[in-house]
Enzyme design. Sequence first.
Site, PDB file in Angstrom:
ATOM      1  N   PHE A  41       0.815  -1.222   0.000  1.00 27.55           N
ATOM      2  CA  PHE A  41       0.000   0.000   0.000  1.00 27.55           C
ATOM      3  C   PHE A  41       0.853   1.278   0.000  1.00 27.55           C
ATOM      4  O   PHE A  41       0.334   2.384   0.103  1.00 27.55           O
ATOM      5  CB  PHE A  41      -1.001  -0.018   1.159  1.00 27.55           C
ATOM      6  CG  PHE A  41      -2.203  -0.920   0.897  1.00 27.55           C
ATOM      7  CD1 PHE A  41      -2.432  -1.479  -0.357  1.00 27.55           C
ATOM      8  CD2 PHE A  41      -3.106  -1.207   1.908  1.00 27.55           C
ATOM      9  CE1 PHE A  41      -3.537  -2.295  -0.599  1.00 27.55           C
ATOM     10  CE2 PHE A  41      -4.213  -2.017   1.672  1.00 27.55           C
ATOM     11  CZ  PHE A  41      -4.424  -2.562   0.426  1.00 27.55           C
ATOM     12  N   HIS A  87       2.851 -15.999  -3.826  1.00 30.79           N
ATOM     13  CA  HIS A  87       2.650 -15.973  -5.287  1.00 30.79           C
ATOM     14  C   HIS A  87       3.361 -17.083  -6.057  1.00 30.79           C
ATOM     15  O   HIS A  87       4.259 -16.832  -6.859  1.00 30.79           O
ATOM     16  CB  HIS A  87       2.987 -14.610  -5.884  1.00 30.79           C
ATOM     17  CG  HIS A  87       4.175 -13.877  -5.312  1.00 30.79           C
ATOM     18  ND1 HIS A  87       5.353 -14.510  -5.012  1.00 30.79           N
ATOM     19  CD2 HIS A  87       4.348 -12.572  -5.013  1.00 30.79           C
ATOM     20  CE1 HIS A  87       6.197 -13.623  -4.538  1.00 30.79           C
ATOM     21  NE2 HIS A  87       5.613 -12.436  -4.518  1.00 30.79           N
ATOM     22  N   ASP A 144      -1.311  -9.609  -4.057  1.00 28.53           N
ATOM     23  CA  ASP A 144      -0.026  -8.947  -4.299  1.00 28.53           C
ATOM     24  C   ASP A 144      -0.268  -7.579  -4.961  1.00 28.53           C
ATOM     25  O   ASP A 144       0.474  -7.170  -5.863  1.00 28.53           O
ATOM     26  CB  ASP A 144       0.908  -9.809  -5.154  1.00 28.53           C
ATOM     27  CG  ASP A 144       2.337  -9.289  -5.170  1.00 28.53           C
ATOM     28  OD1 ASP A 144       2.665  -8.401  -4.357  1.00 28.53           O
ATOM     29  OD2 ASP A 144       3.135  -9.764  -6.005  1.00 28.53           O
TER      30      ASP A 144
END
Length: 444
Positions: free
Chosen positions: A61, A228, A298
């Site tokens: 973020f 991931h 992600d």
Amino acid sequence: MKTLIRNADVVLPGEIVRLDVLIEDDRIADLDPAVQIAVDETVEAGGKVLFPGVIDDQVHFREPGLTHKEDLEHATRACAKGGVTTFLEMPNTRPATISQERLLEKLALARRHSRVNYGFYIGATCDNLAELKAAKRTCGIKIFMGSSTGDLLVDEQEALEAIFAETTLPIAMHCEDEATIRTNRKRLGEITSVADHSRIRDHRAAWVATRRAMDLAHRHGHRLHVLHVSTAEEVELLKDHRKLVTAEACPHHLLFTVADYESLGTLVQMNPSLKTAEDGQALWKALRERTIHVVATDHAPHTLEEKQRPYPDSPSGLPAVENLLPLMLDQVHQGRCSLLDLADWMADAPALVWDIVGKGRIAVGYDADLVLIDMDQEKTVRNEEQLTKCGWSPWHGRTLRGWPVRTWVGGKTVYCHGVVRDDVRGSEVVYDHARGGYWATRGT
Ligand code: DOR
């Protein structure tokens, strides 16, 4: 404050039942309470789906320090719209979150700005072992074993051994092998096409690093979450989890392939890189078989201007929090998975992996983090409608069926039919790491 959600198809663990749900303050107080109960507000769901709030365990973020790309206000408004009620955020901000002091600064920022619930990772460096050992109020340790955005690379064996040997918090790992990446880059020579990104960060880079991370976890008896996963070969490795290793897949690796560089170029440049259609199929199969346990975004925003620089000057990463749930609901319509699968992958499993207290499922006593979904609503993703500060989506122009229409965070409506309510704030996630993670409850 009592709210009654009436006539919803409620996604409970393992079954979907038409029920009324009573919220009292910030908790789920009852399922199917007596009809005559007095409440402050009644929400008529009319058969829409009531889903546990999504827990996204991997987001970037960008606050502090990179707020021209994203910030907590924009990102968490996007979460509210997308049904993401809790996020766990990565440490590659500026400054990086590599100490208790930095963690506390981030927690204070989130308390002020976050519209949804929040938690933060502490980042590993080659010399912050003491901080990692003493860290509090964090979901776990993030290790970048391959370089990515920022400078948090830890690929020296000695440093990795020490972290796995001496820390107790669960570890989330970015698995791409730095040496393989460097060798591939050198072998390819002059690089101009973004398609080379998948040749540099190739199958071998992912496989070598995931194998190395799993070896560390197994030898040290340390919990590991492989972030991931992008290849079929890693899925094979993950089958040997020994009740220590869990794994995550992201929508971009599930829904895009190397063929998409042709139309989307650097917009779909990310780390780990895109792989083939066969890899994508292997990820879906692994999710269905619970070899991979979690779906997370992600979410890694960069501005369009940055992304449109010619490769390799373009940064890796793409935004996704506001479209994750609709993308996956659309896959339910396409027959790839069920609503029960999604509730498991995107709420229950991440809550178990990170020992999150009171979240992840619709059950009495759990936090009232909920999403009401209209499974029949069709909408097209548009850059100009994105709430993320970077203002674009790689799914621009895609029409998806199944959208959140209302989101509750701690019993308060934070999003309703297109409008984010800016007076709502989320809470800090509470962890109970003594609980022992996913395998302690799911492993048999
Ligand atoms: O593509 C990526 N971008 N992968 C990562 O691991 C980091 C992320 C970012 O922060 O930009």
